[in-house]
Write a protein that holds these residues in place. Structure first.
Motif, mmCIF file in Angstrom:
data_model
loop_
_atom_site.group_PDB
_atom_site.id
_atom_site.type_symbol
_atom_site.label_atom_id
_atom_site.label_comp_id
_atom_site.label_asym_id
_atom_site.label_seq_id
_atom_site.Cartn_x
_atom_site.Cartn_y
_atom_site.Cartn_z
ATOM 1 N N LEU A 56 2.176 3.195 7.782
ATOM 2 C CA LEU A 56 2.367 2.016 6.935
ATOM 3 C C LEU A 56 3.605 1.276 7.406
ATOM 4 C CD1 LEU A 56 0.485 3.921 5.252
ATOM 5 C CD2 LEU A 56 1.537 2.959 3.220
ATOM 6 N N LEU A 57 3.462 -0.012 7.726
ATOM 7 C CA LEU A 57 4.576 -0.819 8.205
ATOM 8 C C LEU A 57 5.442 -1.308 7.047
ATOM 9 C CD1 LEU A 57 2.953 -0.539 10.799
ATOM 10 C CD2 LEU A 57 3.498 -2.929 11.312
ATOM 11 N N PRO A 58 6.638 -1.852 7.340
ATOM 12 C CA PRO A 58 7.566 -2.249 6.290
ATOM 13 C C PRO A 58 6.976 -3.273 5.325
ATOM 14 C CG PRO A 58 8.687 -2.197 8.397
ATOM 15 C CD PRO A 58 7.233 -1.999 8.683
ATOM 16 N N GLY A 59 7.213 -3.062 4.048
ATOM 17 C CA GLY A 59 6.907 -4.050 3.024
ATOM 18 C C GLY A 59 5.456 -4.213 2.649
ATOM 19 N N VAL A 60 4.549 -3.433 3.252
ATOM 20 C CA VAL A 60 3.136 -3.612 2.908
ATOM 21 C C VAL A 60 2.867 -3.103 1.501
ATOM 22 C CG1 VAL A 60 2.319 -3.527 5.286
ATOM 23 C CG2 VAL A 60 2.444 -1.413 3.954
ATOM 24 N N ILE A 61 1.868 -3.709 0.845
ATOM 25 C CA ILE A 61 1.432 -3.299 -0.484
ATOM 26 C C ILE A 61 0.033 -2.722 -0.370
ATOM 27 C CG2 ILE A 61 0.885 -4.059 -2.830
ATOM 28 C CD1 ILE A 61 2.912 -6.355 -2.384
ATOM 29 N N VAL A 62 -0.142 -1.516 -0.889
ATOM 30 C CA VAL A 62 -1.467 -0.909 -0.955
ATOM 31 C C VAL A 62 -1.925 -1.008 -2.395
ATOM 32 C CG1 VAL A 62 -2.849 1.177 -0.606
ATOM 33 C CG2 VAL A 62 -0.987 0.628 0.982
ATOM 34 N N GLY A 63 -3.056 -1.701 -2.617
ATOM 35 C CA GLY A 63 -3.483 -2.039 -3.956
ATOM 36 C C GLY A 63 -3.949 -0.860 -4.784
#
Length: 226
Positions: free
Chosen positions: A188-195
């Motif tokens: 997971l890269l920086p700042g991503v949101i997983v819903g």
């Protein structure tokens, strides 16, 4: 001096520094060190060769650490395995399970009923919600949020520095919403949101936000249809 209740079960060669608070029916394994100011509540079990209440250090190349709360608090009913290190300024909630060799940095909150697996690493300034599972060898980077009921599979890796130190950047780890599941070896890269309630497949690389209630796989991760 720290007061140790008669109900405490102590192994051999234990070090308990001043101003440590220990509740009733606590078990502490051989060679464990509990550092100044740590609070251990009732019915906590701590394995052998642990270090609890570590004060963070840094160098000129590392970001400055806010002092804030300087105590480690371990709430009632928590079980801590062998060779675990937990830093000061962190709160471990009730009935948490922490596996052998795990490391939890400062200014972290782990809510009740969560599991931190064997050799998992939780970096600083991270919030872990209720009833989360973080499995073996997972790396939860600093500045990350896991809402409740999140599942992190073995060897998942996260990052919080978009430019890998090459230029100034406000560090920002992933935000994983309620009920989401991340499969083995995903990145997971920086700042991503997983819903909410979404699934990220094993080995996926998440470069952009993942919507609620979908499954995303691949490199880069994309929604798949069933």
């Amino acid at each position: 001096m720290s007061k140790i209740p008669e109900s405490t079960q102590l192994g051999k060669q234990i070090v308990i520094e001043d101003d440590v608070t220990i509740g009733e029916n606590v078990v502490i394994g051989h060679n464990t060190i509990i550092l100044k100011g740590t609070q251990i509540k009732d019915n906590v079990t701590i394995g052998c060769n642990c270090v609890l209440g570590v004060q963070p250090g840094n160098s000129q190349r590392m970001r400055k650490i806010s002092k804030g709360n300087t105590q480690l608090v371990v709430q009632s009913g928590t079980q801590i395995g062998h060779l675990v290190s937990i830093y000061s300024g962190t709160l471990i909630g009730e009935n948490v399970f922490i596996g052998d060799h795990a490391s939890i940095r400062e200014n972290v909150s782990v809510a009740e009923e969560s599991v931190v697996g064997r050799a998992a690493i939780i970096e600083l300034n991270t919030t872990i919600g209720r009833n989360c599972t973080i499995q073996t060898l997972a790396y939860v980077t600093g500045d990350t949020t896991l809402e409740e009921n999140v599942f992190i599979g073995p060897c998942v890796s996260m990052s919080n520095d978009k430019y890998m130190g090459a230029q100034s950047y406000s560090l920002n780890g992933p935000h994983i919403k309620k009920g989401a599941k991340i499969g083995n070896n995903a990145s997971l890269l920086p700042g991503v949101i997983v819903g909410m309630n979404s699934i990220v497949g094993a080995g996926a690389v998440v470069t952009k936000n993942v919507e609620d209630n979908i499954t995303a796989t691949g490199v880069p991760a994309k929604k798949i249809n069933f």
